[in-house]
Design a protein around this motif. Structure first.
Motif, mmCIF file in Angstrom:
data_model
loop_
_atom_site.group_PDB
_atom_site.id
_atom_site.type_symbol
_atom_site.label_atom_id
_atom_site.label_comp_id
_atom_site.label_asym_id
_atom_site.label_seq_id
_atom_site.Cartn_x
_atom_site.Cartn_y
_atom_site.Cartn_z
ATOM 1 N N ALA A 144 0.032 -13.221 68.469
ATOM 2 C CA ALA A 144 -0.386 -11.957 69.064
ATOM 3 C C ALA A 144 -1.200 -11.170 68.034
ATOM 4 C CB ALA A 144 0.828 -11.151 69.506
ATOM 5 N N PRO A 145 -2.064 -10.237 68.491
ATOM 6 C CA PRO A 145 -2.863 -9.457 67.528
ATOM 7 C C PRO A 145 -2.018 -8.781 66.449
ATOM 8 C CG PRO A 145 -3.715 -9.141 69.734
ATOM 9 C CD PRO A 145 -2.462 -9.949 69.890
ATOM 10 N N ALA A 146 -0.855 -8.261 66.809
ATOM 11 C CA ALA A 146 -0.019 -7.593 65.804
ATOM 12 C C ALA A 146 0.478 -8.586 64.753
ATOM 13 C CB ALA A 146 1.165 -6.909 66.490
ATOM 14 N N GLN A 147 0.796 -9.807 65.178
ATOM 15 C CA GLN A 147 1.246 -10.827 64.236
ATOM 16 C C GLN A 147 0.114 -11.257 63.317
ATOM 17 O OE1 GLN A 147 2.622 -13.421 67.471
ATOM 18 N NE2 GLN A 147 4.692 -13.346 66.585
ATOM 19 N N ARG A 148 -1.074 -11.425 63.875
ATOM 20 C CA ARG A 148 -2.226 -11.766 63.031
ATOM 21 C C ARG A 148 -2.494 -10.651 62.020
ATOM 22 N NH1 ARG A 148 -5.337 -12.492 68.109
ATOM 23 N NH2 ARG A 148 -4.708 -14.479 69.004
ATOM 24 N N SER A 149 -2.424 -9.419 62.494
ATOM 25 C CA SER A 149 -2.699 -8.278 61.618
ATOM 26 C C SER A 149 -1.721 -8.241 60.446
ATOM 27 C CB SER A 149 -2.603 -6.966 62.413
ATOM 28 O OG SER A 149 -3.514 -6.951 63.485
ATOM 29 N N CYS A 190 -11.133 -6.556 63.878
ATOM 30 C CA CYS A 190 -11.892 -7.803 63.943
ATOM 31 C C CYS A 190 -11.883 -8.245 65.399
ATOM 32 C CB CYS A 190 -11.275 -8.874 63.048
ATOM 33 S SG CYS A 190 -12.093 -10.482 63.204
ATOM 34 N N GLU A 191 -13.060 -8.365 65.982
ATOM 35 C CA GLU A 191 -13.172 -8.654 67.405
ATOM 36 C C GLU A 191 -13.440 -10.129 67.681
ATOM 37 O OE1 GLU A 191 -16.323 -6.215 68.896
ATOM 38 O OE2 GLU A 191 -15.496 -4.370 68.051
ATOM 39 N N MET A 235 -9.802 -7.359 70.469
ATOM 40 C CA MET A 235 -9.380 -7.302 69.078
ATOM 41 C C MET A 235 -8.497 -8.500 68.747
ATOM 42 S SD MET A 235 -7.455 -4.307 66.870
ATOM 43 C CE MET A 235 -5.775 -4.788 67.283
ATOM 44 N N LEU A 236 -8.885 -9.249 67.722
ATOM 45 C CA LEU A 236 -8.074 -10.364 67.244
ATOM 46 C C LEU A 236 -7.015 -9.894 66.270
ATOM 47 C CD1 LEU A 236 -10.849 -13.065 66.686
ATOM 48 C CD2 LEU A 236 -9.226 -12.885 68.588
ATOM 49 N N VAL A 289 -9.732 1.446 63.945
ATOM 50 C CA VAL A 289 -9.059 0.912 65.125
ATOM 51 C C VAL A 289 -8.623 2.058 66.042
ATOM 52 C CG1 VAL A 289 -7.001 -0.314 65.939
ATOM 53 C CG2 VAL A 289 -8.254 -1.158 63.945
ATOM 54 N N GLY A 290 -8.946 1.926 67.326
ATOM 55 C CA GLY A 290 -8.459 2.871 68.323
ATOM 56 C C GLY A 290 -9.306 4.102 68.537
#
Length: 288
Positions: A77-82, A108-109, A122-123, A178-179
């Motif tokens: 998930a994006p949060a895990q990648r982040s 990062c898109e 968003m990745l 972000v956001g």
């Protein structure tokens, strides 16, 4: 306000040459020899081969093959990648491989066919200082401020800035965190950097996008610049609020051309200035 509305070819010759050069400097091809950085099958960045030993020490699960550095994170998930790439970036910072830490995250898109016309999903989110290390594409807003009489109001970056200290800049500019929406980011930067109140910055006029790519000492700079124009009222006095601008200067066409030819502007600010003079009433996007 009166400002050149004619095509670039009929602007004064010294200025026309300076504007063409500004755009060329901001839109350079990706140098040969860089390694493509992939998240799963998504090509998102470029890494200099000399940075690979530091990456291997900080990121053991990164898969390396000729010309490629692949992170198998498409199932996260994006949060895990982040979280994971944030840990890697912090380790690189401890090794002084990443400098100028800002405690502000960019997105990062997922790649799209035309990043000037659309945004990808968003990745992951990552500290902005790490974007050039990985050659990731970021986004920024830049505002050309026009004074009565056809003068351009520009700021000078403070010597404390992490990038391009002391160089001339647009009226206001800044990366999009972000956001935050582009318009909101532009209005915030106008207040922080030039003291433009919300009632005035609400009159911002979108003027398209251009993509800036070039090598820097930190790595590949790849950024979509979202450009705005703002017509300032008579008597307006810019006032920096955040300590990031040391002074403001206004230029007529002749003095502006001289400053551009002497490379006194940051590369992106010079390109945005050129864009503003070439397209004072808008026009088609200029894309790399």
């Amino acid at each position: 306000m009166k400002f050149p509305s004619a095509p670039l070819t009929v602007l004064p010759a010294p200025l026309a040459a300076a504007l063409q050069r500004c755009l060329s400097r901001a839109q350079q091809p990706v140098p040969q020899g860089l390694m493509r950085f992939l998240v799963g099958d998504w090509p998102v960045g470029w890494i200099h081969p000399m940075r690979i030993p530091a990456l291997q020490a900080c990121w053991p699960e990164l898969h390396l093959s000729p010309g490629l550095a692949r992170w198998d994170a498409s199932g996260l998930a994006p949060a895990q990648r982040s979280e994971r790439i944030g840990i890697v970036a912090s380790a690189l910072r401890e090794r002084q491989a990443i400098t100028g830490w800002r405690d502000e995250a960019f997105a990062c898109e997922q790649p799209v066919s035309d990043p000037c016309a659309e945004r990808g999903e968003m990745l992951f989110a990552l500290e902005r200082a790490a974007f050039r290390f990985f050659g990731l594409r970021s986004r920024a807003v830049h505002i050309n401020g026009f004074l009565p009489g056809g003068r351009l109001l520009c700021g000078r970056r403070a010597m404390s800035k992490a990038t391009d200290p002391g160089r001339l800049d647009n009226l206001a500019a800044g990366g999009v965190p972000v956001g935050e929406a582009f318009d909101a980011c532009a209005q915030r930067e106008l207040w922080e950097e030039a003291g433009v109140p919300l009632g005035l910055s609400a009159l911002l006029q979108p003027r398209g996008q251009l993509r800036s790519t070039r090598m820097t000492p930190e790595g590949l700079h790849d950024e979509v610049l979202h450009i705005y124009h703002l017509v300032l009222p008579p008597g307006f006095v810019a006032s920096n609020q955040d300590g990031e601008v040391s002074e403001f200067l206004s230029f007529d066409l002749e003095s502006l051309a001289q400053r551009l030819m002497r490379d006194e502007f940051s590369v992106d600010a010079a390109a945005v200035t050129a864009w503003g003079l070439m397209h004072p009433e808008g026009g088609a996007d200029l894309r790399a």
